[in-house]
Design a protein around this motif. Structure first.
Motif, PDB file in Angstrom:
ATOM      1  N   MET A   1       0.850  -1.169   0.000  1.00 51.68           N
ATOM      2  CA  MET A   1       0.000   0.000   0.000  1.00 51.68           C
ATOM      3  C   MET A   1       0.902   1.240   0.000  1.00 51.68           C
ATOM      4  SD  MET A   1      -2.904   1.036   2.763  1.00 51.68           S
ATOM      5  CE  MET A   1      -4.337   0.296   2.083  1.00 51.68           C
ATOM      6  N   ASP A   2       0.794   2.040  -1.045  1.00 48.96           N
ATOM      7  CA  ASP A   2       1.639   3.232  -1.138  1.00 48.96           C
ATOM      8  C   ASP A   2       0.946   4.426  -0.478  1.00 48.96           C
ATOM      9  OD1 ASP A   2      -0.293   3.638  -3.054  1.00 48.96           O
ATOM     10  OD2 ASP A   2       1.071   4.534  -4.499  1.00 48.96           O
ATOM     11  N   LEU A   3       1.622   5.549  -0.523  1.00 52.96           N
ATOM     12  CA  LEU A   3       1.153   6.749   0.167  1.00 52.96           C
ATOM     13  C   LEU A   3      -0.177   7.253  -0.394  1.00 52.96           C
ATOM     14  CD1 LEU A   3       1.786   8.895   2.289  1.00 52.96           C
ATOM     15  CD2 LEU A   3       3.031  10.140   0.555  1.00 52.96           C
ATOM     16  N   LYS A   4      -0.359   7.163  -1.708  1.00 53.36           N
ATOM     17  CA  LYS A   4      -1.613   7.633  -2.310  1.00 53.36           C
ATOM     18  C   LYS A   4      -2.804   6.812  -1.824  1.00 53.36           C
ATOM     19  CE  LYS A   4       0.045   9.787  -6.504  1.00 53.36           C
ATOM     20  NZ  LYS A   4      -0.058   9.856  -7.953  1.00 53.36           N
ATOM     21  N   ASP A   5      -2.612   5.513  -1.704  1.00 55.63           N
ATOM     22  CA  ASP A   5      -3.696   4.654  -1.208  1.00 55.63           C
ATOM     23  C   ASP A   5      -4.016   4.968   0.250  1.00 55.63           C
ATOM     24  OD1 ASP A   5      -3.916   3.368  -3.647  1.00 55.63           O
ATOM     25  OD2 ASP A   5      -2.493   1.783  -3.082  1.00 55.63           O
ATOM     26  N   GLN A   6      -3.001   5.211   1.035  1.00 59.82           N
ATOM     27  CA  GLN A   6      -3.222   5.543   2.442  1.00 59.82           C
ATOM     28  C   GLN A   6      -3.974   6.868   2.577  1.00 59.82           C
ATOM     29  OE1 GLN A   6       0.597   5.530   4.346  1.00 59.82           O
ATOM     30  NE2 GLN A   6       0.853   3.313   4.163  1.00 59.82           N
ATOM     31  N   LEU A   7      -3.599   7.856   1.752  1.00 60.62           N
ATOM     32  CA  LEU A   7      -4.291   9.137   1.793  1.00 60.62           C
ATOM     33  C   LEU A   7      -5.740   9.004   1.319  1.00 60.62           C
ATOM     34  CD1 LEU A   7      -1.514  11.534   0.490  1.00 60.62           C
ATOM     35  CD2 LEU A   7      -2.449  11.429   2.792  1.00 60.62           C
ATOM     36  N   LYS A   8      -5.963   8.135   0.335  1.00 58.05           N
ATOM     37  CA  LYS A   8      -7.322   7.918  -0.162  1.00 58.05           C
ATOM     38  C   LYS A   8      -8.200   7.274   0.918  1.00 58.05           C
ATOM     39  CE  LYS A   8      -8.359   7.823  -4.572  1.00 58.05           C
ATOM     40  NZ  LYS A   8      -8.402   7.888  -5.858  1.00 58.05           N
ATOM     41  N   ASN A   9      -7.604   6.392   1.735  1.00 64.29           N
ATOM     42  CA  ASN A   9      -8.348   5.778   2.833  1.00 64.29           C
ATOM     43  C   ASN A   9      -8.678   6.814   3.912  1.00 64.29           C
ATOM     44  OD1 ASN A   9      -8.342   3.271   1.648  1.00 64.29           O
ATOM     45  ND2 ASN A   9      -6.515   2.568   2.729  1.00 64.29           N
ATOM     46  N   LEU A  10      -7.757   7.735   4.162  1.00 67.43           N
ATOM     47  CA  LEU A  10      -7.988   8.763   5.181  1.00 67.43           C
ATOM     48  C   LEU A  10      -8.965   9.834   4.714  1.00 67.43           C
ATOM     49  CD1 LEU A  10      -4.368   9.290   6.535  1.00 67.43           C
ATOM     50  CD2 LEU A  10      -6.288   8.279   7.750  1.00 67.43           C
ATOM     51  N   PHE A  11      -8.883  10.207   3.434  1.00 61.26           N
ATOM     52  CA  PHE A  11      -9.723  11.263   2.880  1.00 61.26           C
ATOM     53  C   PHE A  11     -10.444  10.744   1.632  1.00 61.26           C
ATOM     54  CE2 PHE A  11      -5.922  13.222   4.748  1.00 61.26           C
ATOM     55  CZ  PHE A  11      -6.511  13.955   5.770  1.00 61.26           C
ATOM     56  N   PRO A  12     -11.524   9.992   1.813  1.00 61.92           N
ATOM     57  CA  PRO A  12     -12.189   9.382   0.649  1.00 61.92           C
ATOM     58  C   PRO A  12     -12.882  10.393  -0.267  1.00 61.92           C
ATOM     59  CG  PRO A  12     -13.398   8.896   2.672  1.00 61.92           C
ATOM     60  CD  PRO A  12     -12.140   9.596   3.069  1.00 61.92           C
ATOM     61  N   ASP A  13     -13.251  11.574   0.237  1.00 53.91           N
ATOM     62  CA  ASP A  13     -13.960  12.558  -0.577  1.00 53.91           C
ATOM     63  C   ASP A  13     -13.020  13.424  -1.407  1.00 53.91           C
ATOM     64  OD1 ASP A  13     -16.275  11.617   0.517  1.00 53.91           O
ATOM     65  OD2 ASP A  13     -16.348  13.155   2.091  1.00 53.91           O
ATOM     66  N   HIS A  14     -11.739  13.349  -1.147  1.00 50.91           N
ATOM     67  CA  HIS A  14     -10.773  14.205  -1.841  1.00 50.91           C
ATOM     68  C   HIS A  14     -10.572  13.734  -3.281  1.00 50.91           C
ATOM     69  CE1 HIS A  14      -7.364  16.847  -2.419  1.00 50.91           C
ATOM     70  NE2 HIS A  14      -6.637  15.822  -2.846  1.00 50.91           N
ATOM     71  N   GLU A  15     -10.622  14.699  -4.202  1.00 51.50           N
ATOM     72  CA  GLU A  15     -10.377  14.387  -5.601  1.00 51.50           C
ATOM     73  C   GLU A  15      -8.960  14.793  -5.954  1.00 51.50           C
ATOM     74  OE1 GLU A  15     -13.291  16.116  -8.131  1.00 51.50           O
ATOM     75  OE2 GLU A  15     -14.955  15.281  -6.993  1.00 51.50           O
ATOM     76  N   GLU A  16      -8.251  13.925  -6.622  1.00 51.88           N
ATOM     77  CA  GLU A  16      -6.856  14.174  -6.987  1.00 51.88           C
ATOM     78  C   GLU A  16      -6.788  15.119  -8.178  1.00 51.88           C
ATOM     79  OE1 GLU A  16      -3.100  11.497  -8.412  1.00 51.88           O
ATOM     80  OE2 GLU A  16      -4.602  10.577  -7.123  1.00 51.88           O
ATOM     81  N   SER A  17      -5.950  16.129  -8.074  1.00 53.27           N
ATOM     82  CA  SER A  17      -5.775  17.060  -9.183  1.00 53.27           C
ATOM     83  C   SER A  17      -4.407  16.821  -9.804  1.00 53.27           C
ATOM     84  CB  SER A  17      -5.892  18.501  -8.694  1.00 53.27           C
ATOM     85  OG  SER A  17      -4.878  18.775  -7.769  1.00 53.27           O
TER      86      SER A  17
END
Length: 109
Positions: A1-17
């Motif tokens: 699990m990389d950093l992007k996946d961990q951040l997605k788990n913490l902030f599911p509503d955030h859209e990546e730009s």
């Protein structure tokens, strides 16, 4: 699990730009109108060369100090908006600064 996946788990509503990061050129230094002063002094009986009169950012001046110390293979420091180089290297420093595009002025001796 990389950093992007961990951040997605913490902030599911955030859209990546996909905004590209700005490119920073470390060799680009602020050039000025007034000449930089290169002078010679003796402190505690040892010769030093002092460069002052830079009007740009401190980080650029520190980078310039690092390049000069590496070029001459000597010690030195950056204090009180001055570059202090151990030894009398005025001619070499002035040639280096003029090659970089700075105007220089020799003071003392």
């Amino acid at each position: 699990m990389d950093l992007k996946d961990q951040l997605k788990n913490l902030f599911p509503d955030h859209e990546e730009s996909n905004v590209p990061e700005p490119v920073v050129d470390n060799n680009q230094i602020w050039l000025q109108e007034e000449p930089m002063i290169c002078k010679y002094e003796k402190r505690k009986g040892k010769p030093i060369t002092i460069i002052e009169g830079y009007t740009g950012a401190d980080s650029d001046f520190k980078q310039l100090a690092k390049e000069i110390k590496k070029l001459l293979s000597v010690g030195g420091s950056f204090k009180n908006e001055q570059i202090i180089i151990q030894g009398d290297y005025r001619d070499k420093i002035m040639n280096f600064l003029q090659d970089k595009g700075f105007k220089t002025k020799r003071v003392g001796g």
